[in-house]
Motif scaffolding. Structure first.
Motif, PDB file in Angstrom:
ATOM      1  N   SER A   6      38.005  45.519  62.718  1.00  0.00           N
ATOM      2  CA  SER A   6      37.602  46.672  61.895  1.00  0.00           C
ATOM      3  C   SER A   6      36.969  46.207  60.585  1.00  0.00           C
ATOM      4  CB  SER A   6      38.807  47.554  61.577  1.00  0.00           C
ATOM      5  OG  SER A   6      39.410  47.990  62.756  1.00  0.00           O
ATOM      6  N   VAL A   7      37.610  45.248  59.923  1.00  0.00           N
ATOM      7  CA  VAL A   7      37.069  44.751  58.654  1.00  0.00           C
ATOM      8  C   VAL A   7      35.688  44.155  58.865  1.00  0.00           C
ATOM      9  CG1 VAL A   7      37.325  43.018  56.829  1.00  0.00           C
ATOM     10  CG2 VAL A   7      39.301  44.361  57.560  1.00  0.00           C
ATOM     11  N   ARG A  19      30.648  46.438  47.895  1.00  0.00           N
ATOM     12  CA  ARG A  19      31.860  45.695  48.257  1.00  0.00           C
ATOM     13  C   ARG A  19      32.880  46.613  48.935  1.00  0.00           C
ATOM     14  NH1 ARG A  19      34.185  42.574  43.322  1.00  0.00           N
ATOM     15  NH2 ARG A  19      35.076  41.276  44.953  1.00  0.00           N
ATOM     16  N   LEU A  20      33.662  46.011  49.809  1.00  0.00           N
ATOM     17  CA  LEU A  20      34.702  46.751  50.527  1.00  0.00           C
ATOM     18  C   LEU A  20      36.055  46.524  49.871  1.00  0.00           C
ATOM     19  CD1 LEU A  20      35.742  48.391  52.981  1.00  0.00           C
ATOM     20  CD2 LEU A  20      35.838  46.230  54.257  1.00  0.00           C
ATOM     21  N   LEU A  21      36.699  47.621  49.490  1.00  0.00           N
ATOM     22  CA  LEU A  21      38.077  47.572  49.002  1.00  0.00           C
ATOM     23  C   LEU A  21      38.957  48.124  50.105  1.00  0.00           C
ATOM     24  CD1 LEU A  21      39.460  48.956  45.619  1.00  0.00           C
ATOM     25  CD2 LEU A  21      40.300  49.887  47.778  1.00  0.00           C
ATOM     26  N   ALA A  22      40.027  47.396  50.456  1.00  0.00           N
ATOM     27  CA  ALA A  22      40.977  47.906  51.444  1.00  0.00           C
ATOM     28  C   ALA A  22      42.098  48.633  50.721  1.00  0.00           C
ATOM     29  CB  ALA A  22      41.541  46.762  52.275  1.00  0.00           C
ATOM     30  N   THR A  41      37.752  41.071  50.020  1.00  0.00           N
ATOM     31  CA  THR A  41      37.952  40.434  48.715  1.00  0.00           C
ATOM     32  C   THR A  41      38.602  41.358  47.677  1.00  0.00           C
ATOM     33  OG1 THR A  41      35.695  41.027  48.087  1.00  0.00           O
ATOM     34  CG2 THR A  41      36.036  38.827  49.006  1.00  0.00           C
ATOM     35  N   ILE A  42      38.777  42.643  48.009  1.00  0.00           N
ATOM     36  CA  ILE A  42      39.452  43.555  47.066  1.00  0.00           C
ATOM     37  C   ILE A  42      40.531  44.355  47.794  1.00  0.00           C
ATOM     38  CG2 ILE A  42      39.174  45.249  45.223  1.00  0.00           C
ATOM     39  CD1 ILE A  42      36.195  45.012  45.393  1.00  0.00           C
ATOM     40  N   VAL A  61      45.604  36.576  46.162  1.00  0.00           N
ATOM     41  CA  VAL A  61      44.710  36.192  47.249  1.00  0.00           C
ATOM     42  C   VAL A  61      43.394  36.954  47.255  1.00  0.00           C
ATOM     43  CG1 VAL A  61      46.447  35.316  48.838  1.00  0.00           C
ATOM     44  CG2 VAL A  61      46.093  37.779  48.637  1.00  0.00           C
ATOM     45  N   ALA A  62      43.300  37.976  46.421  1.00  0.00           N
ATOM     46  CA  ALA A  62      42.093  38.802  46.339  1.00  0.00           C
ATOM     47  C   ALA A  62      42.138  39.476  44.983  1.00  0.00           C
ATOM     48  CB  ALA A  62      42.091  39.859  47.447  1.00  0.00           C
ATOM     49  N   GLU A  63      41.095  40.257  44.664  1.00  0.00           N
ATOM     50  CA  GLU A  63      41.172  41.094  43.461  1.00  0.00           C
ATOM     51  C   GLU A  63      42.086  42.272  43.780  1.00  0.00           C
ATOM     52  OE1 GLU A  63      37.495  42.649  41.805  1.00  0.00           O
ATOM     53  OE2 GLU A  63      36.492  40.814  42.446  1.00  0.00           O
TER      54      GLU A  63
END
Ligand SMILES: *Cc1c(COP(=O)(O)O)cnc(C)c1O
Length: 219
Positions: A6-7, A19-22, A41-42, A61-63
């Protein structure tokens, strides 16, 4: 689809400028780790307490972005945990963030959350107040105003979100036109699982996705 697939699928749909934020509310560290492995990355957190547990379990590990409703009494903890607070909707909250950030030698990146649908029960600044709020927040030494964020009104039809995203973009450009001398004002955080592709078309630089990555939330 698996979390990793999915990502990767969503990342492939996004232009380089977005950018993709989860959105990870109610997800486990194991689920988050899978998503990170696919290139995220977020991470976006709605709860300070849950973020603390996740950061303790996973590390930086990420923002980490705060995307929930921030209570004043949680600000002190939030400024230590987060790399950005996306949901500033009053000068009072911004001033508290600034004060607590200065105490720990930090300048906190923030977004102004706009209640673009003018929904009575939703947090966020009303659109017409956003330019003045931006002007005032830009004066605070402990925060760096980076842009705008919105949670559009829920609707069964993703196309219904488009006018709201357009309106946020117009507001974003209006704040830039104020000439406030905030050089890094360049983030537009809008669009979720059902609407992120439309948000991208309307200028989103961050889309916030939960369900399309992790599946329906546990009840
Ligand atoms: C949960 C949440 C999202 C993601 O919602 P989905 O519809 O599951 O993609 C985005 N933004 C905020 C502020 C959220 O709370």
């Amino acid at each position: 689809m698996t979390i990793q697939t999915s990502v990767k699928t969503i990342l492939a749909e996004l232009p380089p400028s977005t950018r993709l934020l989860a959105a990870v509310k109610d997800r486990t560290p194991e689920e988050i780790t899978l998503a990170l492995g696919a290139g995220l990355t977020i991470l976006g957190e709605n709860y300070v307490q849950e973020a603390e547990a996740h950061i303790n379990a996973l590390g930086r590990v990420a923002e980490w972005h705060f995307i929930g409703h921030l209570q004043k009494n949680k600000v002190k903890k939030a400024v230590r945990l987060f790399d950005m607070i996306e949901t500033v909707d009053s000068l009072e909250l911004a001033a508290e963030i600034s004060k607590r950030s200065i105490e720990i030698g930090k300048v906190m990146p923030v977004l102004i959350e706009v209640n673009i649908g003018r929904e009575p029960n939703k947090s966020g600044a009303l659109p017409e107040t956003a330019p003045t709020l931006a002007r005032n927040i830009a004066q605070l030494p402990g925060v760096s105003l980076r842009g705008l964020m919105t949670i559009e009104p829920a609707s069964g039809n993703p196309e219904n979100a488009r006018p709201y995203f357009r309106e946020l973009k117009v507001l974003f450009d209006a704040v830039i036109a104020l000439g406030l001398n905030i050089p890094d004002f360049n983030i537009l955080s809008m669009g979720m699982t059902h609407t992120y592709l439309i948000a991208v078309q309307e200028g989103a630089t961050i889309v916030r996705v939960g369900t399309a990555i992790f599946g329906a939330r546990p009840q």
